[in-house]
Write a protein that holds these residues in place. Structure first.
Motif, PDB file in Angstrom:
ATOM      1  N   TYR A  31       0.283  -1.368   0.249  1.00  0.00           N
ATOM      2  CA  TYR A  31      -0.416   0.024  -0.025  1.00  0.00           C
ATOM      3  C   TYR A  31       0.190   1.369   0.522  1.00  0.00           C
ATOM      4  N   GLN A  32       1.371   1.269  -0.140  1.00  0.00           N
ATOM      5  CA  GLN A  32       2.961   2.806   0.496  1.00  0.00           C
ATOM      6  C   GLN A  32       4.037   2.544  -0.623  1.00  0.00           C
ATOM      7  N   TRP A  34       2.244   1.860  -3.328  1.00  0.00           N
ATOM      8  CA  TRP A  34       1.117   2.400  -4.452  1.00  0.00           C
ATOM      9  C   TRP A  34       0.556   3.300  -4.412  1.00  0.00           C
ATOM     10  N   LYS A  35       0.867   4.354  -3.007  1.00  0.00           N
ATOM     11  CA  LYS A  35       0.274   5.522  -2.674  1.00  0.00           C
ATOM     12  C   LYS A  35       1.741   6.486  -2.997  1.00  0.00           C
ATOM     13  N   GLN A  36       2.674   6.278  -3.005  1.00  0.00           N
ATOM     14  CA  GLN A  36       4.200   6.848  -3.213  1.00  0.00           C
ATOM     15  C   GLN A  36       2.664   7.253  -4.417  1.00  0.00           C
ATOM     16  N   THR A  57      -0.804   7.051 -10.169  1.00  0.00           N
ATOM     17  CA  THR A  57      -0.676   5.501  -9.279  1.00  0.00           C
ATOM     18  C   THR A  57      -1.139   4.305 -10.234  1.00  0.00           C
ATOM     19  N   TYR A  76      -2.360  11.048  -7.114  1.00  0.00           N
ATOM     20  CA  TYR A  76      -2.866  12.274  -6.064  1.00  0.00           C
ATOM     21  C   TYR A  76      -1.767  13.281  -6.154  1.00  0.00           C
ATOM     22  N   GLU A  89      -2.840  16.303   0.572  1.00  0.00           N
ATOM     23  CA  GLU A  89      -3.070  16.106   0.081  1.00  0.00           C
ATOM     24  C   GLU A  89      -4.487  15.014  -0.425  1.00  0.00           C
ATOM     25  N   TYR A  91      -6.586  11.959  -3.591  1.00  0.00           N
ATOM     26  CA  TYR A  91      -6.810  10.647  -4.484  1.00  0.00           C
ATOM     27  C   TYR A  91      -8.014  11.887  -5.549  1.00  0.00           C
TER      28      TYR A  91
END
Length: 127
Positions: A31-32, A34-36, A57, A76, A89, A91
Motif C-alpha cells: 500500500y505504501q 502504491w500510494k507513493q 498511481t 494524488y 493531499e 486522490y
C-alpha cells in the motif's frame, strides 16, 4: 481442568501468527508503494514558496479507452512548501481531467476534482 495443548499444536499456532504478521507487513508495504506513486507533474507558485505535485498511481486493472483518447490515470495531488512539508493531499480517479493548479492570494485550487474548495496556505503564494 483445561486440556494442555501438544507441542505440535503450539508450533502450528505460532506458524499461523507468523504467517499473518508477514502477510500484514506485505500488504502495508504494498500500500505504501502504491500510494507513493510516480511524479508526473510539478508546478511552483509564482513566489516559489509552494509546489503542487501530481503523482500517478499503479493501475491493477487497466482502463479501456477509446482509440486516440490516450490512457487516463488516477493518482494524488499534493501541495508542499519549499522545505518539503506536505500541506494537502487529495486522490483523484481521473487526474488528467483536472484543470489547474490556479494560484490565488489565499491559496491554491483546481477545477474538476471532488473538492472544489481552495486549499488555504499559511502565506500567500502569489506575493
Amino acid at each position: 481442568m483445561p486440556k494442555i495443548k501438544s507441542h505440535e499444536a503450539l508450533v502450528r499456532q505460532r506458524k499461523r501468527w507468523v504467517t499473518l504478521a508477514v502477510l500484514v507487513a506485505l500488504i502495508t508495504a504494498g500500500y505504501q508503494w502504491w500510494k507513493q506513486g510516480k511524479l508526473v507533474f510539478e508546478q511552483w507558485s509564482p513566489n516559489q514558496q509552494y509546489v503542487v505535485r501530481e503523482f500517478r498511481t499503479f493501475e491493477f486493472i487497466p482502463r479501456m479507452t477509446m482509440p486516440g483518447d490516450g490512457g487516463h490515470y488516477s493518482g494524488y495531488m499534493r501541495v508542499y512548501n519549499r522545505d518539503g512539508k506536505q500541506f494537502y493531499e487529495e486522490y483523484s480517479d481521473l487526474l488528467d481531467f483536472i484543470e489547474g493548479p490556479f494560484w490565488a492570494k489565499e491559496g491554491v485550487y483546481w477545477m474538476g476534482n471532488d473538492n472544489q474548495d481552495i486549499v488555504r496556505l499559511p502565506t500567500s503564494p502569489v506575493e
